[in-house]
Design a protein around this motif. Structure first.
Motif, PDB file in Angstrom:
ATOM      1  N   LYS A 285       0.853  -1.188   0.000  1.00  0.00           N
ATOM      2  CA  LYS A 285       0.000   0.000   0.000  1.00  0.00           C
ATOM      3  C   LYS A 285       0.888   1.237   0.000  1.00  0.00           C
ATOM      4  CE  LYS A 285      -4.180  -2.141   1.860  1.00  0.00           C
ATOM      5  NZ  LYS A 285      -5.236  -2.126   2.894  1.00  0.00           N
ATOM      6  N   THR A 286       0.813   2.046   1.060  1.00  0.00           N
ATOM      7  CA  THR A 286       1.638   3.270   1.064  1.00  0.00           C
ATOM      8  C   THR A 286       2.930   3.094   1.843  1.00  0.00           C
ATOM      9  OG1 THR A 286       0.566   4.171   3.046  1.00  0.00           O
ATOM     10  CG2 THR A 286      -0.462   4.637   0.915  1.00  0.00           C
ATOM     11  N   ALA A 287       3.106   1.949   2.470  1.00  0.00           N
ATOM     12  CA  ALA A 287       4.274   1.751   3.341  1.00  0.00           C
ATOM     13  C   ALA A 287       5.452   1.210   2.533  1.00  0.00           C
ATOM     14  CB  ALA A 287       3.926   0.786   4.471  1.00  0.00           C
ATOM     15  N   TYR A 288       6.562   1.912   2.607  1.00  0.00           N
ATOM     16  CA  TYR A 288       7.805   1.403   2.028  1.00  0.00           C
ATOM     17  C   TYR A 288       8.405   0.423   3.035  1.00  0.00           C
ATOM     18  CZ  TYR A 288      12.661   1.149   0.523  1.00  0.00           C
ATOM     19  OH  TYR A 288      13.892   0.691   0.139  1.00  0.00           O
ATOM     20  N   LEU A 289       8.561  -0.826   2.588  1.00  0.00           N
ATOM     21  CA  LEU A 289       8.981  -1.868   3.523  1.00  0.00           C
ATOM     22  C   LEU A 289      10.490  -2.040   3.590  1.00  0.00           C
ATOM     23  CD1 LEU A 289       6.306  -4.587   2.636  1.00  0.00           C
ATOM     24  CD2 LEU A 289       6.240  -2.885   4.461  1.00  0.00           C
ATOM     25  N   GLY A 290      11.164  -1.897   2.448  1.00  0.00           N
ATOM     26  CA  GLY A 290      12.600  -2.097   2.456  1.00  0.00           C
ATOM     27  C   GLY A 290      13.081  -2.553   1.087  1.00  0.00           C
ATOM     28  N   LEU A 309      15.385 -13.799  -3.157  1.00  0.00           N
ATOM     29  CA  LEU A 309      15.594 -12.427  -2.703  1.00  0.00           C
ATOM     30  C   LEU A 309      15.981 -12.416  -1.240  1.00  0.00           C
ATOM     31  CD1 LEU A 309      12.381 -10.928  -4.328  1.00  0.00           C
ATOM     32  CD2 LEU A 309      14.715 -10.518  -5.111  1.00  0.00           C
ATOM     33  N   GLU A 310      16.818 -11.495  -0.918  1.00  0.00           N
ATOM     34  CA  GLU A 310      17.165 -11.269   0.479  1.00  0.00           C
ATOM     35  C   GLU A 310      17.415  -9.792   0.667  1.00  0.00           C
ATOM     36  OE1 GLU A 310      21.930 -12.241   0.462  1.00  0.00           O
ATOM     37  OE2 GLU A 310      20.537 -13.901   0.758  1.00  0.00           O
ATOM     38  N   GLY A 311      17.243  -9.342   1.897  1.00  0.00           N
ATOM     39  CA  GLY A 311      17.423  -7.925   2.141  1.00  0.00           C
ATOM     40  C   GLY A 311      16.973  -7.569   3.536  1.00  0.00           C
ATOM     41  N   GLN A 312      16.433  -6.374   3.675  1.00  0.00           N
ATOM     42  CA  GLN A 312      16.077  -5.862   4.996  1.00  0.00           C
ATOM     43  C   GLN A 312      14.741  -5.137   4.919  1.00  0.00           C
ATOM     44  OE1 GLN A 312      19.168  -3.620   6.917  1.00  0.00           O
ATOM     45  NE2 GLN A 312      17.773  -2.615   8.360  1.00  0.00           N
ATOM     46  N   LEU A 313      13.828  -5.486   5.862  1.00  0.00           N
ATOM     47  CA  LEU A 313      12.583  -4.745   6.031  1.00  0.00           C
ATOM     48  C   LEU A 313      12.796  -3.729   7.146  1.00  0.00           C
ATOM     49  CD1 LEU A 313       9.836  -7.508   5.741  1.00  0.00           C
ATOM     50  CD2 LEU A 313      10.881  -6.125   3.944  1.00  0.00           C
ATOM     51  N   LEU A 314      12.334  -2.530   6.909  1.00  0.00           N
ATOM     52  CA  LEU A 314      12.634  -1.431   7.832  1.00  0.00           C
ATOM     53  C   LEU A 314      11.581  -1.338   8.927  1.00  0.00           C
ATOM     54  CD1 LEU A 314      13.600   1.270   5.186  1.00  0.00           C
ATOM     55  CD2 LEU A 314      15.118  -0.305   6.426  1.00  0.00           C
ATOM     56  N   LYS A 315      11.982  -0.818  10.054  1.00  0.00           N
ATOM     57  CA  LYS A 315      11.077  -0.582  11.161  1.00  0.00           C
ATOM     58  C   LYS A 315      10.116   0.543  10.797  1.00  0.00           C
ATOM     59  CE  LYS A 315      11.070   0.315  16.146  1.00  0.00           C
ATOM     60  NZ  LYS A 315      11.927   0.504  17.344  1.00  0.00           N
ATOM     61  N   GLU A 324      -0.579  -0.749   8.099  1.00  0.00           N
ATOM     62  CA  GLU A 324      -0.440  -1.517   6.866  1.00  0.00           C
ATOM     63  C   GLU A 324       0.494  -2.709   7.072  1.00  0.00           C
ATOM     64  OE1 GLU A 324      -1.263   2.172   3.757  1.00  0.00           O
ATOM     65  OE2 GLU A 324       0.791   1.567   4.222  1.00  0.00           O
ATOM     66  N   LEU A 325       1.577  -2.508   7.808  1.00  0.00           N
ATOM     67  CA  LEU A 325       2.469  -3.631   8.115  1.00  0.00           C
ATOM     68  C   LEU A 325       1.741  -4.669   8.964  1.00  0.00           C
ATOM     69  CD1 LEU A 325       5.307  -4.929   8.142  1.00  0.00           C
ATOM     70  CD2 LEU A 325       5.774  -3.591  10.224  1.00  0.00           C
ATOM     71  N   SER A 326       0.935  -4.222   9.912  1.00  0.00           N
ATOM     72  CA  SER A 326       0.160  -5.147  10.746  1.00  0.00           C
ATOM     73  C   SER A 326      -0.783  -5.979   9.887  1.00  0.00           C
ATOM     74  CB  SER A 326      -0.637  -4.359  11.792  1.00  0.00           C
ATOM     75  OG  SER A 326       0.217  -3.614  12.637  1.00  0.00           O
ATOM     76  N   GLU A 327      -1.417  -5.321   8.929  1.00  0.00           N
ATOM     77  CA  GLU A 327      -2.333  -6.042   8.038  1.00  0.00           C
ATOM     78  C   GLU A 327      -1.577  -7.079   7.210  1.00  0.00           C
ATOM     79  OE1 GLU A 327      -5.917  -4.800   5.090  1.00  0.00           O
ATOM     80  OE2 GLU A 327      -3.987  -3.807   4.740  1.00  0.00           O
TER      81      GLU A 327
END
Length: 908
Positions: A285-290, A309-315, A324-327
C-alpha cells in the motif's frame, strides 16, 4: 402371307466359323452377333458401298471410324506438343518457379521457441535461437539460406539485427538452432521494447531478410522474407509463486529485520535474458517496507525463473504504515494472499556493470509479490477448552449464553525476530460439528495471570456472552452427541487480536486459530444416576409426591443450565414393566463432576396392580430397576427438546431409606380362657408414619408368625385412623384370632409358653407380621392417594400378659363339643350341687362316669372360682404357682390333655 424379298435373302448371313466373325468384331461398335452390315461372304463392305437404296430395310446405324484413329488428327497433336514444351520449359524455369518459391516463402510460418540473450551490452549481446519454420509442402525437401542479416523491427522501428545460417526443410518443416550476435540498431527503441517485453502480455516482431532456396535441383535466389512474429511478454512477472518467506533475524543495524523471499516466476515469453543481480524496493500500500536483491538471476525463455531475494525490512513508525504492516503480517499468518509490490531499482547483468536499456526496463517493472505461506500456518495450536457453561432460556431458545473461565492454547509467531506480545483481546471462536458451522462465540478476554508468554502459552476467559445459533440442525446434532455419547468432536476456527512489540515496530496482529477438538461427552445413555434422600411429602388422589436427590456424574467440560425439565420413569416390579410417574427438576444445572440434583418425583402408576406392587416394594423391600427418559414435553426450551427427547438413563430407585418399620410393637392381654377357649385375644399395634405427610390407615389384614409358626390373624375393615408426620399411633383394639383346634392349644403349652415363660407374668415376644394395609397418603380416604401396601416385618416386639381367670373357656368348649347335629351333649345338672369349694371333691365322683364332652360341658357350667379347683381334681394335682414357670406350664399341659383325652389319643 408376306411376299419373299430376294435382297434380304441374298444378304442373309450364312454360317461361318466363329474366328472369322471375331476378327472384325473388335473394330466395330457392335458385337459379333450383330451381322446386318456384313456381306454374303462374311466380310465388311467397302467404304464406298452405298446402302441408301436399301436403307429403309435396316434398323441399325452405319459404321464410322473414331476420330482418334484418323491420321490428320494424330499428326496435328504431335506438332502442338513440341511447340508447347519449347515455350513452357523456359518459362517454368525462369518465371514460374521463382514466383512459386516466393509464394511458398510468403505462406511459410515461423515461430520462436526460445531466444535467450546473454552477455547483454549497450549495443550487442549474444543470443541463442531455437525457432521452427513450417507451412512448406510436405513433399518438398529444400534448404533455406539467409543471404543477409535478419532485421528485427518493433512498432515500425528497427531495433536490431542478427545473422542466421542455413535451414534444412524436410517433410514441410525445419528447425533453426543457432547461436549468433544480436546487434542493437536503435538503443532508444530497443530500450522501449525491453520495457514492453517485461511489462506487456505480448509483442510483435517483424523480421526482414533475403534468402536462397535450393529445391528440386534448382537454386532460387533473392527471395524476400517478411514475417511478423507474435510472442508473449513477461507481464510484469505476473503469477509469482512464493516458495518461502522468512524473517530470520533482527537487522544488524537495529532498524528492522532481515528478510528472505524465495519465488518462482513463470516466463510465458520465448525470450530469455541474463539479468545478473537485480534489486527491488518492496512496499505494501503506502508503506515502504525495504530493499531486497537477488544474485545470478537468469531468465530462460519458456521456463520458470527462480528468484531468491534477500534484504532488509525497515522498522515502521508512522501510524498508517504500522497499520499496513500489521495487516500484511496478519494476512500472512492467516494464510491470506497479500499483494506486496517490488519496484525494480537496478539490474547488473555481470553483477557489477549496468546496461542502460536493461536498467530502464527493470526500473519500469513492478513485481507483484503475493505473500502467502507455502503450507498453512498454525500460529495458535493445541487449543483446549477447559470449561464451558451453557445457559438456555425459554424466551431465547436459540441464543443461549456461554462463558468459560479457561480456554488455553499454544501461541507462536513463526519468525526469528524479537517479539514481545503485550496484549491479546477479542478472541472469536466459530464452532462447527461434522463440517457444519452452527455458532460463533466472541468477547473472549486474555487472562494475563494464567498465561505464560515465556513458554508461548495463552489463556482466555469468556465472560457471559450470547451464543447465536444460526444452524439449528447442526447444533442439535452436536448437543445430542455431547449428551448421549462418550465423546464429540467440534471444529474451532476464529481469530484473536494481539499487540506485539517487534523489531519492525509495534504491530497489531489478527492471528487466526483453527483446531479440531475432541470433547468428552456426558454419555447419558450409559449414565447410572443415583436416587437418594427420598421423602414422601404429600399425596393427592392422582399421585404421591416425593422429594429426592438425584446424583449424576458429568465427565464432560460442559456446565449446562437446562432450566425446568420433566422426565418420565418406567420400572420393573416382580417381572412386570410399567409406567411409574415423572421426575421434575425446576432448575437443572449440570456441572462437570458429580452433581446432586434436587428433584420432585410424582408417582402415579396407571395400573392398580402395578401401582400396589411398586409402592409396596418402594416402602418395604427396596431397589427397583427403572428407566428415566425424555419426551417432547421434557423441556420448555425449544432448542433443547430435540436433544432431551432422545435421553434415556437406567437407574435404581431404592426403597425408603432407612427401611421404615411401620409396626413398631404389639400389645395383648389374653386370659387363659382366651388362649384355651375361643383363642381370639384383644390386640393392638403401634404404627409409625415414616412419611412427611399424613398417613391414613383404612383397612388392615395381617398374619402373625412366631418362629415360622402361624400364630394368628387380624382382619379388620374400615377402621380409619390418621397418623401424623413422624408420629406413632396405637391402633384401635383388634382381634388376633388364634388358629382353632387342639393342636394349636397343645403347641401353645408345649412350645410357645416353655420358650416364653416370662409371659406368665407379662413379657415381650418377637413376632413376624405379613400385612396388607389399605392406606391413604397425604390425607383422608377420598382425598389422599389410596393404595394397598403389602408389608412384611420381622421381630415386632409384642407385649403379652396372661390373665389366669380362664374366662371365656365356655364358648370354646361349647364350640368344640357340638355333635353332628349342632347340639351340645346333655349333662347331669349336678353343677347346682357344687356351690362351694368344699364340694369340689364331689366333682371327681360326679364326672367319673361322664364322657369327655359332657365333662367339659360340666366344667363350663361351674363358676369361675370353682373351675381351677375342679381342674386340679381332674388332673390330680394342685395348681403350681405362676412363679414356678416350667412346673406351671407342665400343669397346664396335663390339664389340656385331661380335658381333651380323645384328641390326644388321635394324635398318638
Amino acid at each position: 402371307m408376306p411376299r419373299p424379298d430376294p435382297l434380304r435373302e441374298k444378304l442373309a448371313p450364312s454360317p461361318s466359323p466363329s474366328s472369322t466373325s471375331s476378327q472384325y468384331s473388335q473394330d466395330l461398335p457392335y458385337n459379333e452377333k450383330e451381322i446386318e452390315y456384313q456381306d454374303a461372304t462374311g466380310n465388311p463392305p467397302d467404304d464406298e458401298f452405298v446402302f441408301e437404296e436399301y436403307a429403309y430395310l435396316s434398323n441399325h446405324k452405319p459404321y464410322r471410324k473414331p476420330i482418334w484413329r484418323q491420321k490428320k488428327v494424330l499428326i496435328g497433336c504431335g506438332v502442338g506438343t513440341v511447340i508447347f514444351l519449347a515455350i513452357f520449359i523456359p518459362l517454368l524455369i525462369v518465371v514460374i518457379i521463382p514466383k512459386v518459391a516466393q509464394l511458398m516463402m510468403n505462406n511459410a510460418s515461423m515461430s520462436v521457441v526460445q531466444l535467450n540473450m546473454t552477455q547483454p551490452g549497450e549495443m550487442a549481446m549474444a543470443v541463442s535461437v531455437l525457432a521452427t519454420v513450417g507451412g512448406i509442402p510436405s513433399l518438398l525437401s529444400a534448404s533455406l539460406e539467409f543471404t543477409q542479416e535478419v532485421d528485427i523491427s518493433w512498432e515500425n522501428e528497427l531495433i536490431g539485427s542478427m545473422t542466421l545460417g542455413e535451414v534444412k526443410v524436410s517433410k514441410g518443416k525445419g528447425d533453426i538452432v543457432q547461436t549468433t550476435q544480436f546487434q542493437i540498431k536503435n538503443t532508444t527503441a530497443f530500450g522501449d521494447f525491453a520495457k514492453v517485453m517485461l511489462s506487456a502480455d505480448g509483442f510483435t516482431w517483424t523480421l526482414n531478410s533475403k534468402a536462397t532456396i535450393k529445391a528440386l535441383g534448382q537454386t532460387i535466389k533473392n527471395l524476400s522474407i517478411n514475417k511478423n512474429l507474435v510472442m508473449h511478454g513477461l507481464n510484469n512477472f505476473a503469477n509469482v509463486q512464493i516458495l518461502g518467506f522468512d524473517l530470520p533475524a533482527d537487522a544488524p543495524d537495529g532498524n528492522g529485520a532481515l528478510v528472505t523471499i524465495s519465488a518462482s516466476i513463470p516466463n510465458p515469453s520465448p525470450i530469455g535474458m541474463t539479468l545478473g543481480t537485480i534489486t527491488f524496493d518492496m512496499s505494501y500500500k503506502t508503506a515502504y517496507l525495504g530493499r531486497v536483491f537477488a544474485k545470478d538471476v537468469v531468465l530462460v525463455g519458456g521456463q520458470p525463473m527462480l528468484l531468491n531475494l534477500e534484504g532488509q525490512l525497515l522498522k515502521q513508525t508512522d501510524p498508517v504504515h504500522v497499520a499496513e504492516l500489521s495487516e500484511l503480517i496478519s494476512n500472512y499468518l492467516a494464510n491470506i494472499p497479500t499483494l506486496a509490490s517490488g519496484k525494480g531499482v537496478s539490474v547488473l547483468p555481470d553483477g557489477v556493470n549496468a546496461v542502460s536499456w536493461l536498467t530502464n526496463a527493470i526500473v519500469a517493472t513492478t513485481l507483484t509479490v503475493p505473500l502467502k505461506p507455502v503450507q498453512p500456518m498454525e500460529v495458535v495450536k493445541n487449543i483446549k477448552i477447559n470449561d464451558m457453561d451453557l445457559g438456555f432460556s425459554v424466551d431465547n431458545p436459540w441464543q443461549p449464553t456461554v462463558n468459560s473461565n479457561s480456554v488455553s492454547a499454544d501461541f507462536k509467531i513463526p519468525f526469528n525476530i524479537s517479539i514481545n506480545i503485550t496484549e491479546l483481546a477479542n478472541a472469536t471462536f466459530k464452532l462447527a460439528y461434522q463440517g457444519n458451522d452452527f455458532s460463533q462465540i466472541s468477547t473472549a478476554v486474555w487472562n494475563t495471570t494464567a498465561s505464560d508468554m515465556s513458554n508461548n502459552k495463552v489463556v482466555f476467559t469468556v465472560p457471559v456472552s450470547p451464543m447465536n445459533i444460526y444452524n439449528q440442525l447442526a447444533f442439535t446434532d452436536f448437543m445430542t452427541s455431547v449428551t448421549q455419547q462418550t465423546s464429540a468432536t467440534v471444529n474451532v476456527t476464529g481469530s484473536v487480536q494481539g499487540v506485539a512489540v517487534t523489531s519492525l515496530g509495534t504491530v497489531h496482529l489478527m492471528v487466526p486459530l483453527q483446531a479440531t477438538l475432541p470433547l468428552q461427552g456426558i454419555n447419558f445413555s450409559n449414565a447410572k444416576p443415583t436416587v437418594t434422600d427420598i421423602l414422601v411429602t404429600n399425596g393427592t388422589t392422582e399421585a404421591i409426591i416425593i422429594t429426592a436427590n438425584i446424583g449424576l456424574q458429568n465427565p464432560s467440560i460442559f456446565s449446562v443450565n437446562m432450566g425446568y425439565i420433566v422426565l418420565q420413569v418406567d420400572s420393573t416390579v416382580n417381572g412386570t414393566y410399567g409406567y411409574v410417574g415423572s421426575v421434575t427438576v425446576t432448575d437443572l444445572i449440570l456441572k462437570p463432576g458429580l452433581n446432586t440434583i434436587p428433584a420432585s418425583i410424582r408417582l402415579s402408576p396407571k395400573d392398580p396392580t402395578f401401582r400396589d406392587a411398586f409402592i409396596s416394594k418402594f416402602m418395604a423391600e427396596g431397589d427397583i430397576q427403572s428407566s428415566i427418559y425424555g419426551d417432547a414435553q421434557t423441556s420448555q426450551v425449544a432448542s433443547m427438546i430435540p436433544t432431551l427427547e432422545t435421553l434415556t438413563m437406567n437407574t435404581t430407585i431404592p426403597g425408603m431409606t432407612p427401611r421404615p418399620r411401620l409396626i413398631t410393637n404389639g400389645n395383648g392381654n389374653p386370659s387363659l380362657g382366651n388362649i384355651l377357649g375361643p383363642r381370639a385375644i384383644p390386640f393392638t399395634v403401634t404404627i409409625a408414619n415414616p412419611l412427611a405427610t399424613v398417613l391414613w390407615i383404612d383397612t388392615m389384614t395381617a398374619s402373625a408368625y412366631w418362629e415360622g409358626n402361624y400364630f394368628g390373624g387380624v382382619d379388620h375393615a374400615h377402621i380409619p385412623f390418621a397418623i401424623n408426620t413422624g408420629a406413632a399411633v396405637v391402633s384401635p383394639q383388634l382381634a388376633l384370632q388364634f388358629p382353632q383346634g387342639y393342636e394349636f392349644a397343645l403347641f401353645l403349652v408345649t412350645q410357645f409358653l416353655p420358650k416364653n415363660l416370662g409371659l406368665l407374668t407379662g413379657a415381650t415376644v418377637n413376632l413376624t407380621m405379613t400385612s396388607s394395609i389399605l392406606v391413604y397418603i397425604g390425607n383422608a380416604p377420598g382425598v389422599g392417594y389410596g393404595t394397598t401396601v403389602a408389608y412384611t416385618q420381622n421381630d415386632i416386639p409384642s407385649f403379652l400378659k396372661i390373665d389366669y381367670s380362664f374366662a371365656g373357656m365356655t364358648k370354646r368348649f361349647l364350640a368344640d363339643d357340638t355333635d353332628a347335629r349342632g347340639e351340645v351333649p346333655s349333662i347331669q345338672p349336678i353343677s347346682t350341687l357344687v356351690q362351694t369349694v368344699e364340694a369340689v371333691q364331689a366333682v371327681g365322683v360326679a364326672t367319673a362316669t361322664m364322657q369327655p364332652a359332657q365333662k367339659r360341658r360340666f366344667l363350663s357350667s361351674l363358676p369361675d372360682h370353682l373351675l381351677i379347683p375342679s381342674l386340679e381334681v381332674m388332673v390330680g394335682k394342685a395348681t403350681p404357682s405362676i412363679e414356678s414357670g416350667t412346673e406351671y406350664v407342665a400343669w397346664l399341659e396335663k390339664a389340656l390333655r385331661a380335658l381333651y383325652p380323645e384328641h390326644q389319643a388321635r394324635l398318638s
